[in-house]
Scaffold this motif. Structure first.
Motif, short mmCIF file in Angstrom:
data_model
loop_
_atom_site.label_atom_id
_atom_site.label_comp_id
_atom_site.label_asym_id
_atom_site.label_seq_id
_atom_site.Cartn_x
_atom_site.Cartn_y
_atom_site.Cartn_z
N THR A 48 0.84 -1.17 0.02
CA THR A 48 0.11 -0.04 0.02
C THR A 48 0.96 1.26 -0.06
OG1 THR A 48 -0.26 -0.26 2.50
CG2 THR A 48 -1.94 -1.00 1.10
N ALA A 49 2.05 1.31 0.68
CA ALA A 49 2.95 2.33 0.66
C ALA A 49 3.33 2.57 -0.77
CB ALA A 49 4.34 2.14 1.69
N LYS A 50 3.62 1.45 -1.55
CA LYS A 50 3.96 1.71 -2.94
C LYS A 50 3.01 2.36 -3.74
CE LYS A 50 7.58 -2.06 -3.42
NZ LYS A 50 8.06 -3.37 -4.21
N ALA A 51 1.79 1.79 -3.45
CA ALA A 51 0.46 2.31 -4.43
C ALA A 51 0.15 3.84 -3.96
CB ALA A 51 -0.77 1.53 -4.13
N ARG A 52 0.53 4.21 -2.56
CA ARG A 52 0.35 5.36 -2.25
C ARG A 52 1.35 6.22 -3.06
NH1 ARG A 52 1.75 9.44 1.52
NH2 ARG A 52 0.12 10.76 2.02
N ALA A 104 9.25 5.62 -5.75
CA ALA A 104 10.03 5.20 -4.46
C ALA A 104 9.27 5.53 -3.25
CB ALA A 104 11.29 5.78 -4.43
N VAL A 105 9.14 4.66 -2.51
CA VAL A 105 8.71 4.74 -0.90
C VAL A 105 9.31 5.75 -0.25
CG1 VAL A 105 7.61 3.46 0.81
CG2 VAL A 105 7.57 2.64 -1.20
N VAL A 106 8.41 6.50 0.47
CA VAL A 106 9.38 7.33 1.61
C VAL A 106 8.51 7.05 3.07
CG1 VAL A 106 9.77 9.32 0.11
CG2 VAL A 106 7.68 9.36 1.09
N MET A 107 9.10 7.67 3.94
CA MET A 107 8.50 7.18 5.41
C MET A 107 7.08 7.54 5.54
SD MET A 107 9.11 6.03 8.26
CE MET A 107 10.82 5.92 8.59
N GLU A 108 6.88 8.97 5.06
CA GLU A 108 5.58 9.47 4.97
C GLU A 108 4.34 8.26 4.43
OE1 GLU A 108 2.62 12.81 2.71
OE2 GLU A 108 5.00 12.97 2.67
N ASP A 109 4.79 7.67 3.46
CA ASP A 109 3.66 6.58 2.92
C ASP A 109 3.56 5.40 3.79
OD1 ASP A 109 3.67 8.11 0.20
OD2 ASP A 109 5.77 7.05 -0.42
N LEU A 110 4.44 5.04 4.53
CA LEU A 110 4.39 3.93 5.49
C LEU A 110 3.77 4.36 6.63
CD1 LEU A 110 8.13 2.48 5.42
CD2 LEU A 110 6.11 1.32 4.29
N GLN A 111 3.74 5.64 7.05
CA GLN A 111 3.18 6.16 8.37
C GLN A 111 1.67 6.35 7.89
OE1 GLN A 111 5.81 9.31 9.63
NE2 GLN A 111 7.03 7.97 10.82
N THR A 137 16.00 6.90 13.94
CA THR A 137 16.00 8.35 13.41
C THR A 137 16.68 8.36 12.00
OG1 THR A 137 17.96 8.71 14.69
CG2 THR A 137 15.88 9.15 15.82
N VAL A 138 17.61 7.58 11.74
CA VAL A 138 18.42 7.80 10.43
C VAL A 138 17.18 7.64 9.30
CG1 VAL A 138 18.74 5.39 10.29
CG2 VAL A 138 20.14 6.91 8.84
N LEU A 139 16.14 6.91 9.69
CA LEU A 139 15.05 6.59 8.33
C LEU A 139 14.25 7.88 8.27
CD1 LEU A 139 14.07 2.95 9.38
CD2 LEU A 139 16.01 3.77 7.82
N VAL A 140 14.21 9.03 9.19
CA VAL A 140 13.32 9.73 9.12
C VAL A 140 13.97 11.19 8.79
CG1 VAL A 140 11.35 8.57 10.49
CG2 VAL A 140 13.12 10.12 11.57
N LYS A 141 15.13 11.25 8.28
CA LYS A 141 15.74 12.35 8.35
C LYS A 141 15.28 12.92 6.87
CE LYS A 141 19.84 11.71 10.72
NZ LYS A 141 21.42 11.55 10.96
#
Length: 335
Positions: free
Chosen positions: A272-276, A284-291, A331-335
């Motif tokens: 669903t993150a990929k679809a978003r 490309a998926v970013v953290m915002e998609d997953l959250q 934290t490295v993943l949300v920079k």
């Protein structure tokens, strides 16, 4: 990307934007809900919609079917509905030329592209379970013979959270088959005024089909090719494992959760993150998609204990806490 050309990708992106515009001709507000339904369609999964009566759940699904050039069937689930009423049954026919009689399978309403399973919790478990094979395997078995369902195949089930008398709650195994569990809330004050103005006059709005079956399947293929960083995949694995009381290091989970999410939740979150991401015009998926997708993905896969139910602590509260906690640890993943 694979055999889909850049021009085709651009055209499909434009059609996605047009699709949302067509739906918004009828559905006022509820932008996040419409987006989540379209994300589920792109990811090739099914949706469970929950909301009180009068929030346009059925209208939303019907409008989506009008904006897509696909076969649509609505099934009104009732306590006396039988499995054969939805999957089909064999009927005895006679060949007038030879006089011989034979059984012919008469296909039920599940043989369509978009299925509206209205008030799914009003039918007994025997009939609810008839959907399981169709939802998971995209096929139906009857009388020892297997019948493939047309693709795309998209089930949108609705349920009313208020009335519990005469209802049959969906078992966890079937809930898990729904890619997203979407809760529909009341409109804002401005949206409610706009709804009243739009629906009490004589003006009629026509919805134009935007996407056909082949184009939707191209989009579903394209979703699979959207890239996701390995660190984000690990983040998803950490997030899902943190929902399980026996492996979680989060005190909040150990206090309120009875059972955590299984591996299918991680698959659903990434898809669903990929679809978003594709819906937003990214590859490309970013953290915002997953959250953003974590709530509808985990809402029906994290089971609360009796203490949580007594204190009105929901799966959404757990998801919110996990997103804060796991993000701080990574934290490295949300920079």
């Amino acid at each position: 990307m694979s055999d889909i050309t850049a021009n085709t990708v651009q055209q499909l992106q434009q059609q996605l934007a047009q699709l949302k515009q067509e739906i918004q001709k009828i559905i006022i507000g509820q932008d996040a809900i419409v987006e989540e339904i379209l994300v589920a369609l792109l990811a090739g999964g099914h949706c469970l919609l929950e909301g009180v009566p009068g929030l346009a759940k059925t209208l939303m699904v019907r409008t989506l079917s009008q904006a897509l050039d696909l076969a649509f069937r609505r099934i009104q689930f009732t306590p006396d509905l039988m499995p054969t009423d939805i999957i089909g049954t064999e009927i005895l026919e006679e060949d007038h030329a030879t006089g011989k009689r034979f059984f012919k399978f008469n296909r039920g309403p599940l043989f369509a592209n978009i299925i509206l399973a209205d008030e799914i919790n009003r039918t007994p478990p025997k009939t609810q379970s008839a959907l399981l094979e169709a939802m998971q395997e995209f096929e139906i078995t009857y009388g020892g013979q297997t019948y493939s369902l047309d693709r795309p195949f998209f089930i949108l089930a609705t349920q009313n959270p208020i009335e519990q008398a005469g209802t049959y709650p969906l078992p966890e195994a079937q809930l898990d088959r729904f890619l997203l569990y979407i809760k529909i809330g009341y409109p804002t004050a401005e949206e409610e005024t706009a709804i009243l103005n739009a629906t009490t006059g004589s003006k009629k709005v026509t919805v134009t089909p935007v996407l056909a079956a082949a184009e939707i399947q191209q989009l579903q293929q394209l979703v699979r090719e959207v890239s996701i960083n390995e660190d984000l995949v690990q983040y998803v694995a950490d997030l899902i494992r943190a929902t399980r009381p026996d492996t979680s290091t989060v005190p909040y989970v150990k206090e309120w959760v009875r059972w955590g999410a299984g591996p299918r939740a991680g698959q659903a979150l990434i898809l669903t993150a990929k679809a978003r991401a594709l819906f937003k015009g990214r590859y490309a998926v970013v953290m915002e998609d997953l959250q953003a997708m974590a709530y509808p993905v985990l809402r029906h896969r994290v089971l609360m204990n009796f203490k949580a139910e007594a204190e009105h602590i929901t799966a959404d509260h757990v998801t919110e806490e996990l997103l804060k906690t796991i993000s701080r640890k990574n934290t490295v993943l949300v920079k």
